[in-house]
Design a protein around this motif. Structure first.
Motif, PDB file in Angstrom:
ATOM      1  N   THR A 197       4.756  -9.349  -3.657  1.00 33.64           N
ATOM      2  CA  THR A 197       3.911 -10.540  -3.749  1.00 33.64           C
ATOM      3  C   THR A 197       2.833 -10.556  -2.674  1.00 33.64           C
ATOM      4  OG1 THR A 197       5.466 -11.791  -2.364  1.00 33.64           O
ATOM      5  CG2 THR A 197       5.779 -11.893  -4.746  1.00 33.64           C
ATOM      6  N   GLY A 198       2.751  -9.484  -1.888  1.00 27.51           N
ATOM      7  CA  GLY A 198       1.737  -9.400  -0.840  1.00 27.51           C
ATOM      8  C   GLY A 198       0.694  -8.349  -1.171  1.00 27.51           C
ATOM      9  N   VAL A 199       0.259  -7.601  -0.146  1.00 29.07           N
ATOM     10  CA  VAL A 199      -0.751  -6.575  -0.387  1.00 29.07           C
ATOM     11  C   VAL A 199      -0.310  -5.262   0.246  1.00 29.07           C
ATOM     12  CG1 VAL A 199      -2.682  -8.187  -0.556  1.00 29.07           C
ATOM     13  CG2 VAL A 199      -2.089  -7.204   1.681  1.00 29.07           C
ATOM     14  N   THR A 200      -0.834  -4.183  -0.309  1.00 32.74           N
ATOM     15  CA  THR A 200      -0.580  -2.827   0.171  1.00 32.74           C
ATOM     16  C   THR A 200      -1.925  -2.196   0.490  1.00 32.74           C
ATOM     17  OG1 THR A 200       1.437  -2.607  -1.141  1.00 32.74           O
ATOM     18  CG2 THR A 200       0.379  -0.567  -0.430  1.00 32.74           C
ATOM     19  N   VAL A 201      -2.075  -1.706   1.714  1.00 33.59           N
ATOM     20  CA  VAL A 201      -3.348  -1.177   2.195  1.00 33.59           C
ATOM     21  C   VAL A 201      -3.226   0.335   2.333  1.00 33.59           C
ATOM     22  CG1 VAL A 201      -5.104  -1.302   3.998  1.00 33.59           C
ATOM     23  CG2 VAL A 201      -3.753  -3.336   3.416  1.00 33.59           C
ATOM     24  N   VAL A 202      -4.186   1.059   1.757  1.00 33.19           N
ATOM     25  CA  VAL A 202      -4.139   2.518   1.714  1.00 33.19           C
ATOM     26  C   VAL A 202      -5.371   3.097   2.382  1.00 33.19           C
ATOM     27  CG1 VAL A 202      -3.994   4.550   0.217  1.00 33.19           C
ATOM     28  CG2 VAL A 202      -2.829   2.428  -0.441  1.00 33.19           C
ATOM     29  N   VAL A 216     -13.457  14.975  10.774  1.00 31.09           N
ATOM     30  CA  VAL A 216     -12.704  14.183   9.802  1.00 31.09           C
ATOM     31  C   VAL A 216     -13.363  12.818   9.677  1.00 31.09           C
ATOM     32  CG1 VAL A 216     -10.476  13.153   9.220  1.00 31.09           C
ATOM     33  CG2 VAL A 216     -10.561  15.367  10.396  1.00 31.09           C
ATOM     34  N   GLN A 217     -13.816  12.492   8.477  1.00 30.94           N
ATOM     35  CA  GLN A 217     -14.500  11.221   8.264  1.00 30.94           C
ATOM     36  C   GLN A 217     -13.496  10.077   8.205  1.00 30.94           C
ATOM     37  OE1 GLN A 217     -17.035  11.166   4.835  1.00 30.94           O
ATOM     38  NE2 GLN A 217     -17.671   9.049   5.118  1.00 30.94           N
ATOM     39  N   ARG A 218     -13.804   9.006   8.923  1.00 27.60           N
ATOM     40  CA  ARG A 218     -12.932   7.832   8.926  1.00 27.60           C
ATOM     41  C   ARG A 218     -13.060   7.104   7.584  1.00 27.60           C
ATOM     42  NH1 ARG A 218     -14.169   4.125  13.684  1.00 27.60           N
ATOM     43  NH2 ARG A 218     -12.867   5.631  14.808  1.00 27.60           N
ATOM     44  N   PRO A 219     -11.951   6.880   6.866  1.00 31.16           N
ATOM     45  CA  PRO A 219     -12.031   6.220   5.563  1.00 31.16           C
ATOM     46  C   PRO A 219     -12.088   4.708   5.694  1.00 31.16           C
ATOM     47  CG  PRO A 219      -9.772   6.769   6.024  1.00 31.16           C
ATOM     48  CD  PRO A 219     -10.573   7.276   7.207  1.00 31.16           C
ATOM     49  N   GLU A 220     -12.508   4.077   4.628  1.00 35.78           N
ATOM     50  CA  GLU A 220     -12.460   2.617   4.530  1.00 35.78           C
ATOM     51  C   GLU A 220     -11.131   2.239   3.875  1.00 35.78           C
ATOM     52  OE1 GLU A 220     -13.800  -1.168   5.228  1.00 35.78           O
ATOM     53  OE2 GLU A 220     -14.851   0.690   5.743  1.00 35.78           O
ATOM     54  N   PRO A 221     -10.278   1.467   4.543  1.00 30.76           N
ATOM     55  CA  PRO A 221      -9.012   1.079   3.910  1.00 30.76           C
ATOM     56  C   PRO A 221      -9.261   0.289   2.624  1.00 30.76           C
ATOM     57  CG  PRO A 221      -9.006   0.580   6.267  1.00 30.76           C
ATOM     58  CD  PRO A 221     -10.419   0.927   5.899  1.00 30.76           C
ATOM     59  N   VAL A 222      -8.398   0.502   1.639  1.00 33.13           N
ATOM     60  CA  VAL A 222      -8.503  -0.192   0.361  1.00 33.13           C
ATOM     61  C   VAL A 222      -7.266  -1.078   0.191  1.00 33.13           C
ATOM     62  CG1 VAL A 222      -8.748   0.028  -2.135  1.00 33.13           C
ATOM     63  CG2 VAL A 222      -9.794   1.747  -0.620  1.00 33.13           C
ATOM     64  N   VAL A 223      -7.507  -2.351  -0.071  1.00 34.79           N
ATOM     65  CA  VAL A 223      -6.423  -3.329  -0.205  1.00 34.79           C
ATOM     66  C   VAL A 223      -6.029  -3.447  -1.679  1.00 34.79           C
ATOM     67  CG1 VAL A 223      -5.686  -5.678   0.292  1.00 34.79           C
ATOM     68  CG2 VAL A 223      -7.382  -4.572   1.771  1.00 34.79           C
ATOM     69  N   HIS A 224      -4.721  -3.344  -1.940  1.00 37.06           N
ATOM     70  CA  HIS A 224      -4.209  -3.368  -3.312  1.00 37.06           C
ATOM     71  C   HIS A 224      -3.121  -4.422  -3.461  1.00 37.06           C
ATOM     72  CE1 HIS A 224      -5.584   0.786  -2.549  1.00 37.06           C
ATOM     73  NE2 HIS A 224      -5.735   0.935  -3.841  1.00 37.06           N
ATOM     74  N   ARG A 225      -2.847  -4.734  -4.714  1.00 39.33           N
ATOM     75  CA  ARG A 225      -1.650  -5.488  -5.068  1.00 39.33           C
ATOM     76  C   ARG A 225      -0.852  -4.663  -6.079  1.00 39.33           C
ATOM     77  NH1 ARG A 225      -1.685 -10.643  -3.140  1.00 39.33           N
ATOM     78  NH2 ARG A 225      -3.707 -11.648  -2.788  1.00 39.33           N
ATOM     79  N   LEU A 226       0.482  -4.758  -5.980  1.00 42.05           N
ATOM     80  CA  LEU A 226       1.323  -4.064  -6.947  1.00 42.05           C
ATOM     81  C   LEU A 226       1.047  -4.618  -8.335  1.00 42.05           C
ATOM     82  CD1 LEU A 226       3.633  -2.081  -7.551  1.00 42.05           C
ATOM     83  CD2 LEU A 226       5.247  -3.940  -7.068  1.00 42.05           C
ATOM     84  N   TYR A 227       0.705  -3.738  -9.266  1.00 42.61           N
ATOM     85  CA  TYR A 227       0.396  -4.159 -10.632  1.00 42.61           C
ATOM     86  C   TYR A 227       1.586  -3.945 -11.558  1.00 42.61           C
ATOM     87  CZ  TYR A 227      -1.621  -4.164 -15.325  1.00 42.61           C
ATOM     88  OH  TYR A 227      -1.874  -4.417 -16.649  1.00 42.61           O
ATOM     89  N   GLN A 247       2.178  -2.254   4.263  1.00 40.89           N
ATOM     90  CA  GLN A 247       2.470  -3.382   3.380  1.00 40.89           C
ATOM     91  C   GLN A 247       2.497  -4.664   4.194  1.00 40.89           C
ATOM     92  OE1 GLN A 247       5.134  -2.208  -0.226  1.00 40.89           O
ATOM     93  NE2 GLN A 247       6.110  -1.329   1.564  1.00 40.89           N
ATOM     94  N   TRP A 248       1.914  -5.725   3.614  1.00 39.54           N
ATOM     95  CA  TRP A 248       1.723  -6.986   4.318  1.00 39.54           C
ATOM     96  C   TRP A 248       2.249  -8.141   3.484  1.00 39.54           C
ATOM     97  CZ3 TRP A 248      -0.598  -6.827   9.181  1.00 39.54           C
ATOM     98  CH2 TRP A 248      -1.109  -5.573   9.550  1.00 39.54           C
ATOM     99  N   ARG A 249       2.737  -9.143   4.179  1.00 40.72           N
ATOM    100  CA  ARG A 249       3.302 -10.319   3.498  1.00 40.72           C
ATOM    101  C   ARG A 249       2.251 -11.025   2.654  1.00 40.72           C
ATOM    102  NH1 ARG A 249       5.588 -13.032   7.893  1.00 40.72           N
ATOM    103  NH2 ARG A 249       3.480 -13.829   8.273  1.00 40.72           N
ATOM    104  N   THR A 250       1.031 -11.174   3.188  1.00 39.02           N
ATOM    105  CA  THR A 250      -0.068 -11.816   2.453  1.00 39.02           C
ATOM    106  C   THR A 250      -1.370 -11.099   2.772  1.00 39.02           C
ATOM    107  OG1 THR A 250      -0.660 -13.376   4.205  1.00 39.02           O
ATOM    108  CG2 THR A 250       1.072 -14.068   2.660  1.00 39.02           C
ATOM    109  N   ALA A 251      -2.369 -11.307   1.927  1.00 37.28           N
ATOM    110  CA  ALA A 251      -3.695 -10.752   2.196  1.00 37.28           C
ATOM    111  C   ALA A 251      -4.287 -11.349   3.458  1.00 37.28           C
ATOM    112  CB  ALA A 251      -4.613 -11.017   1.000  1.00 37.28           C
ATOM    113  N   GLU A 252      -3.996 -12.615   3.725  1.00 33.22           N
ATOM    114  CA  GLU A 252      -4.518 -13.273   4.919  1.00 33.22           C
ATOM    115  C   GLU A 252      -3.958 -12.640   6.193  1.00 33.22           C
ATOM    116  OE1 GLU A 252      -5.177 -15.500   1.445  1.00 33.22           O
ATOM    117  OE2 GLU A 252      -3.232 -14.861   2.271  1.00 33.22           O
ATOM    118  N   ASP A 253      -2.680 -12.230   6.157  1.00 32.97           N
ATOM    119  CA  ASP A 253      -2.093 -11.545   7.314  1.00 32.97           C
ATOM    120  C   ASP A 253      -2.864 -10.275   7.625  1.00 32.97           C
ATOM    121  OD1 ASP A 253       0.001 -13.340   7.889  1.00 32.97           O
ATOM    122  OD2 ASP A 253       1.270 -12.454   6.348  1.00 32.97           O
ATOM    123  N   TYR A 254      -3.170  -9.504   6.578  1.00 27.66           N
ATOM    124  CA  TYR A 254      -3.914  -8.258   6.818  1.00 27.66           C
ATOM    125  C   TYR A 254      -5.329  -8.558   7.302  1.00 27.66           C
ATOM    126  CZ  TYR A 254      -6.618  -4.075   6.205  1.00 27.66           C
ATOM    127  OH  TYR A 254      -7.480  -3.028   6.427  1.00 27.66           O
TER     128      TYR A 254
END
Length: 247
Positions: free
Chosen positions: A16-21, A106-117, A83-90
């Motif tokens: 129910t939270g978010v996963t950042v990759v 090595v190029q620094r990536p931009e983190p991508v925020v996801h939700r489990l679908y 993995q984060w409890r809420t998007a606001e926490d991240y």
């Protein structure tokens, strides 16, 4: 309290939270461990942020999966998943957190925020056909972790792709009792809806390779409308490098 996590991350923690990759392409495979160690050390250094449930690093293997059209498997890579409890926490963490270390070349990536679908474990499907478990039993680390990251043409294509995969997998297991060695597969959609993060576990690389060469995989592609809606994709086999959990 933090807990060391010798096994890969629990995909259900952030249901129910978010996963950042973050995907770090490391052109020199000999530097993978250096990059992975430094990235994980940043999580270990201080108190865990409020709302953080888990943090894991993965390193790609030299064994490239065959038969994956459009998948870029040329570079070695380190993938960081938190993995984060809420998007606001991240968001609070990201606003004040120090930048990750710089690695020459090595190029620094931009983190991508996801939700489990969508996702499932084979053990949870109603079938009388037993799965192949990794050496050491169901609680052991899987023999093969496959991570893929897709950028689709639109949000509809991302959902269609994910639904096609799971409908085909579930039908194959429940109705036909096939797909030996498959343990689980989960798809996470980015908040803007066009990116898909796929995390799949297999009993062995051979079991994964057998799927790639099977008619079932062709059925998955057919249901998803082929590859015309895939703008870019990264996919490789990985091993779990290190992880921690909020205890």
């Amino acid at each position: 309290m933090r807990l060391a996590a010798p096994r890969p991350f629990d995909v259900t923690l952030a249901a129910t939270g978010v996963t950042v990759v973050s995907h770090w392409a490391v052109p020199d495979p000999d530097r993978q461990r250096e990059v992975a160690d430094a990235l994980f050390a940043a999580w270990e250094a201080g108190p865990l942020p409020d709302g953080l449930l888990s943090a894991d690093t993965f390193t790609s293997t030299t064994e490239k999966p065959q038969g994956e059209e459009k998948l870029n498997t040329e570079d070695s890579a380190v993938v960081v998943v938190s993995q984060w409890r809420t998007a606001e926490d991240y968001e609070r963490f990201a606003a004040t957190a120090p930048q990750p270390p710089d690695f020459p070349g090595v190029q620094r990536p931009e983190p991508v925020v996801h939700r489990l679908y969508r996702g499932t474990f084979r053990r949870d499907l109603p079938t009388s056909v037993p799965t192949q478990e990794p050496a050491g039993g169901a609680d052991a680390e899987p023999g093969c972790i496959f991570i893929a990251e897709f950028e689709m043409a639109d949000t509809e294509s991302a959902q269609l792709w994910s639904d096609a995969v799971y409908d085909a997998l579930e039908e194959a297991v429940v109705q036909k009792g096939v797909l030996p060695g498959w343990i689980s597969s989960h798809h996470f959609l980015s908040l803007e809806g066009r990116r898909v993060f796929q995390y799949a576990q297999w009993a062995s690389p051979a079991a994964h390779e057998e799927f790639l060469e099977s008619d079932l995989r062709q059925d998955v592609l057919r249901r998803a409308g082929g590859l015309s809606k895939v703008k870019s994709a990264l996919g490789q086999r990985y091993v779990h490098h290190a992880g921690l959990r909020q205890g």
